[in-house]
Motif scaffolding. Structure first.
Motif, mmCIF file in Angstrom:
data_model
loop_
_atom_site.group_PDB
_atom_site.id
_atom_site.type_symbol
_atom_site.label_atom_id
_atom_site.label_comp_id
_atom_site.label_asym_id
_atom_site.label_seq_id
_atom_site.Cartn_x
_atom_site.Cartn_y
_atom_site.Cartn_z
ATOM 1 N N LEU A 59 -99.100 -24.821 71.837
ATOM 2 C CA LEU A 59 -98.400 -26.396 71.734
ATOM 3 C C LEU A 59 -99.361 -26.746 69.947
ATOM 4 C CD1 LEU A 59 -96.727 -28.052 73.756
ATOM 5 C CD2 LEU A 59 -95.545 -26.647 72.692
ATOM 6 N N ARG A 60 -99.996 -26.684 70.781
ATOM 7 C CA ARG A 60 -102.275 -27.185 69.789
ATOM 8 C C ARG A 60 -103.340 -25.823 70.020
ATOM 9 N NH1 ARG A 60 -105.788 -29.301 70.733
ATOM 10 N NH2 ARG A 60 -106.068 -30.297 72.889
ATOM 11 N N VAL A 61 -103.567 -25.436 69.152
ATOM 12 C CA VAL A 61 -104.840 -25.095 69.847
ATOM 13 C C VAL A 61 -106.120 -25.256 69.463
ATOM 14 C CG1 VAL A 61 -106.076 -22.497 69.197
ATOM 15 C CG2 VAL A 61 -103.542 -22.539 68.595
ATOM 16 N N PRO A 62 -106.686 -24.992 70.820
ATOM 17 C CA PRO A 62 -108.081 -26.058 70.055
ATOM 18 C C PRO A 62 -109.238 -25.605 68.718
ATOM 19 C CG PRO A 62 -107.813 -26.316 72.565
ATOM 20 C CD PRO A 62 -107.211 -24.833 71.783
ATOM 21 N N GLU A 63 -109.674 -26.749 68.851
ATOM 22 C CA GLU A 63 -110.121 -25.563 66.984
ATOM 23 C C GLU A 63 -111.651 -24.860 67.491
ATOM 24 O OE1 GLU A 63 -113.313 -27.579 63.437
ATOM 25 O OE2 GLU A 63 -112.521 -29.000 65.006
ATOM 26 N N ARG A 64 -111.837 -24.923 68.943
ATOM 27 C CA ARG A 64 -112.826 -23.789 68.791
ATOM 28 C C ARG A 64 -112.686 -22.040 69.192
ATOM 29 N NH1 ARG A 64 -111.503 -26.671 73.413
ATOM 30 N NH2 ARG A 64 -111.405 -25.024 75.662
ATOM 31 N N LEU A 65 -111.464 -22.679 69.428
ATOM 32 C CA LEU A 65 -110.756 -21.159 69.989
ATOM 33 C C LEU A 65 -109.416 -20.633 68.549
ATOM 34 C CD1 LEU A 65 -109.033 -21.944 73.635
ATOM 35 C CD2 LEU A 65 -111.676 -20.598 72.436
ATOM 36 N N ALA A 66 -109.332 -21.428 67.385
ATOM 37 C CA ALA A 66 -108.219 -20.857 66.783
ATOM 38 C C ALA A 66 -109.063 -19.883 65.961
ATOM 39 C CB ALA A 66 -108.986 -22.289 65.371
ATOM 40 N N ASP A 67 -110.171 -19.035 65.912
ATOM 41 C CA ASP A 67 -110.487 -17.868 64.845
ATOM 42 C C ASP A 67 -110.525 -16.728 66.050
ATOM 43 O OD1 ASP A 67 -112.232 -16.457 62.926
ATOM 44 O OD2 ASP A 67 -113.432 -15.914 64.681
ATOM 45 N N ALA A 68 -110.600 -17.155 66.769
ATOM 46 C CA ALA A 68 -110.197 -15.429 68.473
ATOM 47 C C ALA A 68 -108.974 -15.907 68.533
ATOM 48 C CB ALA A 68 -110.704 -16.814 69.743
ATOM 49 N N VAL A 69 -108.152 -17.135 68.165
ATOM 50 C CA VAL A 69 -106.512 -16.847 68.201
ATOM 51 C C VAL A 69 -105.983 -15.893 67.337
ATOM 52 C CG1 VAL A 69 -104.000 -18.104 68.373
ATOM 53 C CG2 VAL A 69 -106.113 -18.969 69.874
ATOM 54 N N ALA A 70 -106.527 -16.435 66.360
ATOM 55 C CA ALA A 70 -106.009 -15.885 64.865
ATOM 56 C C ALA A 70 -105.908 -14.690 64.929
ATOM 57 C CB ALA A 70 -107.075 -16.467 63.406
ATOM 58 N N ARG A 71 -107.673 -13.757 64.903
ATOM 59 C CA ARG A 71 -107.656 -12.527 65.202
ATOM 60 C C ARG A 71 -107.778 -12.277 66.756
ATOM 61 N NH1 ARG A 71 -112.448 -11.266 63.640
ATOM 62 N NH2 ARG A 71 -114.045 -12.544 65.026
#
Length: 230
Positions: A59-71
């Motif tokens: 529902l929401r991706v923490p900012e610290r994980l945004a790059d890892a989740v996107a890639r």
């Protein structure tokens, strides 16, 4: 169009991951962690966090994980970082559960083939139509196909982490067409994601979609696409 080859997505197309409740229950059982049924609110937290690969999105991706989740599907390390990170946003009763949950989702028994997957793949094999699996994924899914008896029905696997490319990159589909020895104009891509799987259209493939539904709710989604001649 005369179909000479078919490319399939993995999760939500040929297979579906077990429900979040079953995933958590299996790990708690295997790890010997006793959680009373009335305290099973962790299911809601893990579902909302999107912690189960192949399951509901966060529902929401923490900012610290945004790059890892996107890639996440580019390397095994990014995949693990993304999903264990999302799981750790939920307080679980034992710190060892996060790695155990991640390991569980890669086990063949955590996956179930859609009811018509075998029928369609066998029909394509009999018709001499080449089959490839193209997946955005951070781990080797071949053992899942072997365990479910489908590996002999697949000619090539093109996995994002092995090529450093994620769908919808056209080059990933180009690699797949080359590996099955077919011209993209003669190939159908089958998937459940309009954006990721739809990337095959840029290469000239026809794209057909199925709904990413629980296994009991989609008994003939693949069969209805008319992939098998006659």
């Amino acid at each position: 169009m005369v179909i000479e080859g078919v490319l399939f997505d993995f999760s939500g197309t040929l297979f579906r991951i077990e429900p979040v409740r079953d995933w958590l229950a299996a790990v708690l059982r295997d790890e010997g962690v006793d959680v009373p049924p009335e305290d099973f609110e962790h299911v809601t937290g893990l579902t909302e966090a999107g912690a189960l690969p192949g399951g509901p999105p966060p529902l929401r991706v923490p900012e610290r994980l945004a790059d890892a989740v996107a890639r996440r599907d580019l390397t095994p390390a990014l995949h693990r970082e993304a999903y264990t990170g999302l799981a750790r946003t939920v307080a679980l009763p034992d710190p060892g559960l996060y790695d155990a949950l991640y390991a569980r989702h890669m086990r063949p028994e955590a996956w179930q083939a859609y009811p018509d997957a075998v029928e369609v793949l066998e029909g394509l094999r009999r018709a001499g139509i080449a089959v490839g699996v193209v997946s955005n994924i951070g781990w080797d899914l071949r053992p899942v196909f072997r365990a479910h008896g489908l590996d002999d029905l697949v000619d090539a696997y093109v996995l994002s982490f092995e090529h450093g490319l994620q769908k919808p990159a056209a080059e990933l589909f180009r690699i797949a067409c080359t590996m099955i020895g077919r011209d993209p104009a003669d190939v159908v891509m089958v998937g459940d994601d309009r954006i990721a799987d739809g990337g095959a259209a840029a290469l000239g493939c026809e794209v057909r979609f199925v709904d990413h539904l629980p296994v009991p709710e989609r008994p003939d989604g693949l069969r209805s696409l008319g992939l098998v001649p006659g």
